[in-house]
Structures are given as C-alpha cells and as structure tokens.
Write a protein that holds these residues in place. Structure first.
Motif, PDB file in Angstrom:
ATOM      1  N   UNK A  81       0.833  -1.216   0.000  1.00 16.69           N
ATOM      2  CA  UNK A  81       0.000   0.000   0.000  1.00 16.69           C
ATOM      3  C   UNK A  81       0.865   1.262   0.000  1.00 16.69           C
ATOM      4  N   UNK A  82       1.987   1.220   0.733  1.00 13.17           N
ATOM      5  CA  UNK A  82       2.871   2.393   0.715  1.00 13.17           C
ATOM      6  C   UNK A  82       3.474   2.588  -0.680  1.00 13.17           C
ATOM      7  N   UNK A  83       3.795   1.477  -1.344  1.00 12.12           N
ATOM      8  CA  UNK A  83       4.343   1.587  -2.707  1.00 12.12           C
ATOM      9  C   UNK A  83       3.290   2.176  -3.652  1.00 12.12           C
ATOM     10  N   UNK A  84       2.071   1.698  -3.485  1.00  7.26           N
ATOM     11  CA  UNK A  84       0.953   2.225  -4.289  1.00  7.26           C
ATOM     12  C   UNK A  84       0.822   3.737  -4.070  1.00  7.26           C
ATOM     13  N   UNK A  85       0.909   4.146  -2.797  1.00  6.31           N
ATOM     14  CA  UNK A  85       0.765   5.582  -2.491  1.00  6.31           C
ATOM     15  C   UNK A  85       1.947   6.379  -3.023  1.00  6.31           C
ATOM     16  N   UNK A  86       3.112   5.780  -2.971  1.00  9.88           N
ATOM     17  CA  UNK A  86       4.317   6.434  -3.518  1.00  9.88           C
ATOM     18  C   UNK A  86       4.080   6.776  -4.987  1.00  9.88           C
ATOM     19  N   UNK A  87       3.583   5.776  -5.728  1.00  8.30           N
ATOM     20  CA  UNK A  87       3.308   6.006  -7.153  1.00  8.30           C
ATOM     21  C   UNK A  87       2.240   7.092  -7.310  1.00  8.30           C
ATOM     22  N   UNK A 299      -3.509  -4.335  -7.205  1.00  6.02           N
ATOM     23  CA  UNK A 299      -3.176  -3.135  -6.420  1.00  6.02           C
ATOM     24  C   UNK A 299      -2.022  -2.378  -7.072  1.00  6.02           C
ATOM     25  N   UNK A 300      -0.955  -3.097  -7.350  1.00  2.00           N
ATOM     26  CA  UNK A 300       0.246  -2.448  -7.900  1.00  2.00           C
ATOM     27  C   UNK A 300       0.026  -1.968  -9.330  1.00  2.00           C
ATOM     28  N   UNK A 301      -0.511  -2.879 -10.150  1.00  2.00           N
ATOM     29  CA  UNK A 301      -0.648  -2.535 -11.573  1.00  2.00           C
ATOM     30  C   UNK A 301      -1.668  -1.421 -11.780  1.00  2.00           C
TER      31      UNK A 301
END
Lengths: 450, 452
Positions: A81-87, A299-301
């Motif tokens: 989720x943090x990676x998603x928010x980073x993007x 989530x990521x894609x």
C-alpha cells in the motif's frame, strides 16, 4: 490483538496528512508527501523483514499482547500500500492535485492501513465509512458542478449503512443476515454489476491519485478475509461467484467499447475486481491463492497504470481514444510503462499477473467449470482494451508538441512497481508460497454460522 | 553436456532480450553495430548449440532428450514445471528459428540503417526469437502458451512498427484482436487438459523414435473438445479461414519482420501445435476432419484471392496462407513427416521471396531488358479449370476477399460493438440522471477543464 506496525504507520500518515494540508504550493506539498510515503514504505519494509527473518512477532505493551504485523499474507499489505501511495503521489500532476487532494490521499492511506490494526468489526465499519466520506468531500470540491459527488453518495451511503449493519449483526451472532448485508455493502464498493454505475463516472472525473488510493488497496478484500473467513453459506457461494464472473466479463466487454481512456481504465479495473471477487468464493485453496495474488497484482498494476494515465493527461490534455495521439517517440518511457502495467493487469507472461490468473483459472475449473472458463474470455477482452488504449494514446499520429517523458521522480516510482511485477513474474515461488499458506488457512477455517 | 546445452538455447536469447530491454528503459543508445552483434550473436550461438545438440543426439543414438529446469511455482496439487524437450520436431524448429533470426538480424542492419526504431526492431525480433524457441522447446502446453503469447505480442508491435502512421496501428490492432480471440482456445485447452488428464505435459507416445505429444484424455468427447480448442488456437496464429484477414494487412510492418513472421516462423506455429497434438487427430475423426476441411478451405480461398492482389506483399501473404492451409490438411490426414518437410521448405523459400520483394520491380525490369519483351502472364492454366460462366463471380469473390472481412466487420464486430454501446449509453444516462448532469443526459459532454 493489535498489529503495531500498521497502527504506527497509520498514525504517521494521519499526521503527515495534517502537515501537508497546511502547505499552499502543490509542488512543495507533493515533495513533502513523497518524503512521508517513502519513509513509510521503508518502515513497512523493515517491519516485514523483521517479522519474516527474526522471532520478533508478538510484543507485550501496556499489558496488552500485540503483533508486529498481521499474520500471513496481510503482513505484505503495508509495504504494497505504501508503494501504491508512492506512485500515486510521486506521479500526481500538480495542476489536478492541489495540496488538499494530496493530504486526502495520505489520509486515505492512513485509513487503509487502519484496516489491519485489529479485526474489530466496529473499527472496520468506521474506517469503511470515513474512507468513503473523505473521498466524497474531495469529489464535492473537484466535480466542477458535474455532481459526481451526488452519484458517489447515492451508492456509497447505502454501502456504508449495509456494511455497518452487517458488521453489527455479525457481532450479535446473526450471521446469515449479517453476511448478506455485508456482501451488498462490499458489492457496491467493489463496483460489481449491476451496482457499478458510480465507478466509471468516478474514475472519469476524480483526481486519479485519489482514485488510486480509494480503489487500489481494495480494503473490501481485507473485510472479506476478516469477516467471511472459511467461505460463505452454501446458498450464497454460487450467487456471489456468478456475480463476480458476470462483472468480470460484463466490464471487460464494456471496456472495449469505451471512447475515453479513463472510462476504459475504469472498466478494466472493474473486470479485474470481479475476478478477485469470484476467486474469493472458491473453496479450493488453489483458486483462493490465485485470487489473493490477483488482488496484490491488481493493487500495484492499477496504481501504475492509472497514474501513467494521469501523467499522460497532464502532458496531452485529452484522453479520447477515438483520436490517435501519437507521441511514442517523445515519451517512450511513459508509453512502455503504460503498456507493461496494462499487460500485468491482464496476466501477460513474464509478469506476476500471469501467475495469478493461471492459478485462479486452474483452481476454479474444478469447482465451477463453466465459470472458470469464462474468466479466460474476460482476460481476452481486457487485453484488447489495454492494447487499444496504448495504440490510441501513444501511436497513430505525428503530433509532437514538446511533451516531456517521465521525470526522474516518476521514473523511480514506476520502475519500482514494474520491477516488482516482472521479478515476481520471473521468480513467483516465494510470493505464491505466502499466498498459498494464507489460502490454506482460510479454507481450513469452519464456515460461518448459518 | 546436453544438460546445459538445451537450457542455453533459451537463456542466450533471454540474455540478449534482457540487455536490449535495459537499453530501452534506461534510454541508452548503443550503436547499430552493437545492437546487431547482440542479436545476430545470440542467435548465431543458438544455431551452433542446435548443431551441437543434434550431433550429441546422433552420437548417443537418442531421438529425444528432456531437461527439467525446476518448478516455476506450485500451490496445492498444481505445479507449473519448466521442462524442455528436444526431439526431431523441436530441434528442427529451433534450428530454423535461430538460423532465420540471425540471418534477418544481419540483413536488417542495412535495411533499417538510421531508422529511428532500430533498437526497438531488434528488441522485438530478439523477443520473438526467444518466444518461438520457448514454444518449440516447451514440454507442456502451459509453457507453450507462455511463449505463444510473447510471439503474438511481438508480431502486433512489429506490424505497428511505423507507429506514426494510422494504418499500421489499425492493422496491428486487428492482428492482436485475432490473436487474443484465438489464444482463448489455447488457454482453455490447457485448463481443460489439466481438468481431464491431470497435466498438460507432453509425453513420448509409441516408440522411442516418435515425437513428444500431448497426452490424450480417456474419453472421446474430451479428446474432441480439446482437439477443437487447439485447432481454434492454431487457426488464429496461422491465419486460416475465416481469421486470415489480418495476414495481408500484417505486411505493413518492416519487410524483414514480415519475412520471418508471416513467411517463415510465426505463421507455422499453428501447424507446430497441431503436430504436437497429432494423437488427437488420430483418435477423433471429427477433429481431424475439421483440421483437413479448414486447411483445404483456406488453401482454395487464399489461392483465388491471392491471384487478384495488386501488390507483391499481399500476393505473398496469400501464397503463405495457401501453403499453410495445405500443411493443415497434411497434418489432419496424418502425414506428419511430410508436413514438417513442407514447413521447413516453405519457410525458407517464402522468407527469401518476401526479403526480395522490395526489389521485385527492378528484377522484372532486368529480366524484361534481357528478354527484350514483356514478361508472360503466369497461372493461365488455372483458367482452363474454371468454367467461363462462373469466372466473373469468382473474380468478384476474390476481389472481396471471400466477403470474410465485410461479414466480420459489419455483422460480427460491428453488431457486437453497437449492442455494447447501447448498454453503455443506458448506463451513462442513468448515471447522468442520478448525478443531475444535464449535459450528459442530452448527449453533449461537458469537458472538465483539467489543468496541465
């Protein structure tokens, strides 16, 4: 039991949200928000590493037993989720994402992490309501009189009420009606057919960073894992699985006919969420493993794909699919990222999406042969949507208006997502093992009281 | 030795792909000769490895060899294994692929000199080579699907290589739609094989000298179902009737890629899949009859349509289609060895013809200058076989490309899209009404001013 790392991260992002809101310049706000999110990502990664490689799992604090992270698959959720928010933050165009919007993105991130703190139904119902409220407040300010906020409220108010009622009934041991109420609340938020009409309009008009944080974490899957472990009552399984497949195919087919890239992306995401919903209703741990993996990939894609659209929109303006935009030569990195992330969503080989969809289809064929094969049709149509969008948005014309390619900040965020999806697709063993363990635990649990 | 030679057949092109994709993403600009060396070197090495593998098999009196690279992933009872198989069929295909990709790599150095998409072309060519090698060496249908998708994807992007023009993009998308619709057959076949047989791995049926093939389900119904699904997949990739409309359009891509894709390798992957499934055609009469019928129908259609084409690349595309149709019929009738010989000879001749096609007018001019007269018409003998009364009808039929394109466009795709758009319009109207958006209800969309 309370999970301490998600709690700490949720508090961190709640504070960050308040601080970012006070900044006036959107670019400065984005810089600060990125700093907070990167910090949270690193903390989440450290917590996951400590939980995995050391024996520090349970902590005694103020006389209360606490986990460092939730067990099983959910321990990866804070990092993802943090990676998603980073993007979402690093790629949010300053023009369409003022400081207020970025603060709300951080607030949604804090609320998503709050879902992991404890499986207390009332807390989860509260977060369900506040996340919808946060999004609605943002929509009120950006809708420019188009009243997408009204449409959002028409759907999400019943969703919040039904979800809360379901959570309440489950705590009172009235499981059957509680489950039904909960499922309708989840179906609305998941944009399942036929209660989906808010979703294309929402993706079409809301700031895309906000869309990512509202959609990508898919908190409804967490709610389902927390409340409906072990599966649904037998008479509901077939209905929910069929609804999942109908959504997957219906949305995939509608996606092909869209004339705007935002709406096409909305139907693409809806279709993939339908696949996840279908997979979660399977009683085989293979299909459940596939559904959980599809959830993580999605989530990521979704985050990368949607934010690539946002970046493109800030450079081009229109995202009309009827007109070829053609700028591949000037923005090759953006074009390649868009294509790879789209292909990951539809399960193209060499990406983690391929593994997820293979497991989902192979696992579901034994329990629902015809529905399982229908998933193949949905992924085929989704492929057409991705390729059509790519060709329309990046090829077919010789118009170059000096658009720039991805900046360093954008490249770094997207590279991380793409590397995760491709490395996961090349060496999927460890991720599949974690998901399979979680799926095994879920299927081993007794069915809820009927 | 062979244990590392076979995996290297896959790893060498994969390494070349990885190095080129790194260059693309990091925006490095290696020189044309460096790019050329990477691709030609990788596939040249592969050609030598193929030779070495062949010699090893001959020296050890073996007709096949199987190498396991380990488990890709596993969950519950399901395991995705990386198993590579070398036998007469796969070695022939990999050798042909390595030789032709290397050759095209060398040829394209001049052909695409100073072209802006030089690196992109070589990257896609290399990815295609790796995908085809994987299809050929795959020990299971799951693994074939893995490579099959990569081949389709590279084919689409190479058709759309000249991306600033509208037509190549439309044609690339058309090819992708056909691939995607037909790949559903391949994936469904793999899933159904797991469901009925328990695995999609290939085994050596019959004697030690026979090729590896997919295992048969125990009952005829499932055999026929899987046979039809595999045929469906092969029809799309090999441009068989009624899906062949994309092939002449695919010639929009650069000539070297047209040569290797639609003259040599990609178009023959359908027959390759059918050869691997030969036990299905021997067991199910319905499935084998379908293979033969589709093949003959395509051969006839492509022969007639090809004769009225006015450009050389379209003529060659239809000629390819006709030959592949005949190969389908050979496989359906059980002549597997003949089909393999036909594939190899056709691939070499056709790719040479397509590579020579840009210089056709110059060649004709040269011949006519030597002969001091116009070149005579060819194919007149066919006219004697067709009664004069039906010639005009046949001519019209050929000009309209058998009406397949118009039926597909107007009734299948057009009808489908019109139906879906009506549903979408209803959904939009409801959303507009609910949100109080008058402009949407009246059909005039207010554009949200999105700041840059």
């Amino acid at each position: 039991m309370i999970a301490i790392a998600p709690l700490a991260l949720a508090l961190l992002f709640a504070i960050a949200s308040l601080l970012v809101r006070r900044i006036k310049d959107p670019r400065k706000a984005r810089r600060h928000a990125t700093f907070w999110v990167v910090g949270g990502f690193l903390l989440g990664a450290v917590a996951a590493a400590v939980d995995t490689f050391t024996t520090v799992h349970d902590i005694e604090l103020f006389g209360t037993g606490m986990h460092l992270l939730p067990d099983g698959l959910l321990k990866l959720f804070p990092v993802v989720t943090c990676l998603v928010s980073w993007v979402a933050i690093a790629m949010s165009p300053a023009g369409s994402h003022p400081a207020r919007t970025q603060a709300r993105i951080l607030s949604l991130l804090a609320q998503s992490l709050g879902f992991l703190v404890t499986p207390e139904p009332i807390l989860i119902a509260g977060l369900w309501a506040t996340s919808a409220l946060t999004t609605w407040l943002e929509l009120r300010q950006v809708a420019n009189g188009l009243r997408v906020d009204r449409l959002f409220a028409i759907y999400h108010l019943p969703s919040v009420i039904l979800f809360s009622l379901g959570a309440f009934l489950i705590t009172r041991d009235i499981s059957y009606y509680g489950v039904i109420s909960l499922l309708i609340g989840i179906a609305i938020r998941q944009a399942s057919l036929p209660v989906h009409s808010w979703f294309p309009a929402f993706v079409d008009r809301a700031p895309l960073g906000l869309v990512v944080l509202f959609v990508s974490p898919q908190v409804e899957v967490i709610a389902q894992l927390e409340f409906l472990s072990g599966g649904l009552p037998a008479d509901l399984v077939g209905i929910v699985a069929t609804l999942g497949v109908v959504t997957a195919i219906g949305a995939a087919v509608l996606g092909v006919a869209q004339q705007n890239a935002r709406r096409a992306a909305a139907y693409l995401i809806m279709s993939q969420m339908g696949l996840v919903a279908f997979g979660l209703e399977n009683h085989t741990s293979l299909a459940l493993t596939g559904a959980l993996l599809t959830w993580q990939v999605l989530s990521l894609a979704t985050a990368g794909y949607t934010m690539a659209l946002a970046a493109l929109e800030s450079r081009h303006g229109s995202l009309d699919l009827r007109v070829p935009h053609g700028n591949f030569e000037n923005t090759p990195r953006l074009a390649i990222a868009f294509l790879i992330l789209g292909l990951s969503m539809i399960g193209f080989p060499t990406t983690l999406g391929f593994v997820a969809e293979d497991l989902l289809v192979q696992g579901s064929v034994n329990e629902f042969p015809s529905l399982g094969l229908c998933l193949i049709i949905a992924t085929a149509f989704n492929g057409l949507t991705v390729m059509r969008s790519f060709f329309s948005l990046f090829c077919g014309a010789r118009r170059h208006m000096g658009e720039s390619d991805l900046t360093r900040r954008e490249t770094l965020a997207l590279s991380l997502v793409i590397a995760t999806l491709i490395l996961g697709g090349m060496i999927p063993g460890p991720v599949v093992a974690i998901d399979a363990e979680e799926a095994h635990t879920e299927t081993a649990l007794p069915l809820p009281h009927r | 030795m062979i244990e590392w030679m076979i995996p290297c057949l896959l790893f060498v092109p994969a390494l070349a792909v990885a190095s080129l994709v790194t260059c693309v993403w990091l925006k490095l600009r290696p020189g044309e000769s460096t790019i050329n060396r990477i691709v030609a070197g990788a596939f040249g090495t592969n050609a030598v490895l193929c030779l070495g593998t062949g010699i090893w098999l001959l020296a050890h009196h073996r007709f096949s060899y199987e190498v396991s690279l380990g488990t890709f992933f596993e969950a519950e009872h399901y395991t995705f294994e990386w198993t590579l198989v070398v036998d007469g069929l796969s070695l022939t295909f990999v050798t042909l692929t390595s030789f032709l990709v290397g050759l095209i790599g060398v040829f394209s150095r001049r052909y695409l000199h100073r072209e802006t998409g030089y690196l992109r072309f070589y990257f896609l060519l290399c990815l295609f080579g790796a995908g085809t090698t994987l299809v050929a060496l795959a020990g299971s249908l799951d693994l074939i699907f893995f490579g099959w998708e990569i081949v389709g994807f590279t084919s689409t992007l190479l058709i759309a290589f000249f991306h600033e023009r509208k037509k190549p993009i439309e044609h690339g998308l058309r090819a992708f739609i056909t691939y995607r619709m037909c790949d559903m057959g391949l994936l469904s076949a793999a899933v159904w094989m797991h469901h009925t047989v328990g695995s999609s791995e290939m085994i050596q049926l019959g004697s030690d000298t026979s090729w590896y093939a997919f295992n048969l389900p125990t009952d005829l119904t499932n055999t026929t179902i899987i046979g039809f699904l595999l045929l469906w997949a092969a029809m799309g990739k090999s441009a068989q009737v009624p899906f062949g409309g994309w092939l002449p359009r695919a010639m929009e891509g650069p000539t070297p890629s047209s040569a290797i894709f639609y003259g040599a390798i990609s178009v023959h992957l359908g027959p390759y899949l059918l050869l691997r499934a030969s036990p299905f055609w021997n067991t199910s009469i319905a499935a084998s009859a379908a293979v033969v019928s589709i093949g003959i129908l395509t051969a006839l259609h492509a022969t007639f349509v090809g004769r009225v084409q006015t450009d050389i690349k379209s003529t060659l595309a239809y000629a390819s289609m006709a030959q592949v149709g005949i190969i389908f019929a050979e496989i359906g009738l059980g002549f597997s060895t003949l089909a393999l010989l036909h594939i190899v000879s056709h691939a070499i001749v056709r790719s040479l013809q397509i590579l020579r096609s840009p210089g056709l007018l110059a060649d004709y001019g040269k011949l006519e200058r030597v002969m001091k007269q116009q070149l005579p018409r060819t194919g007149g003998h066919l006219e004697f076989l067709v009664p004069a009364s039906i010639r005009p009808w046949l001519y019209r039929h050929a000009l309209e490309r058998g009406y397949f394109d118009s039926i597909l466009r107007d009734y299948v795709v057009g009808g489908f899209l019109s139906f879906v758009r009506k549903i979408d319009a209803v959904d939009r109207r409801w959303a507009a009404w609910a949100s109080g958006d008058d402009s949407e209800r009246k059909g005039t969309r207010v554009k949200v001013a999105r700041e840059k």
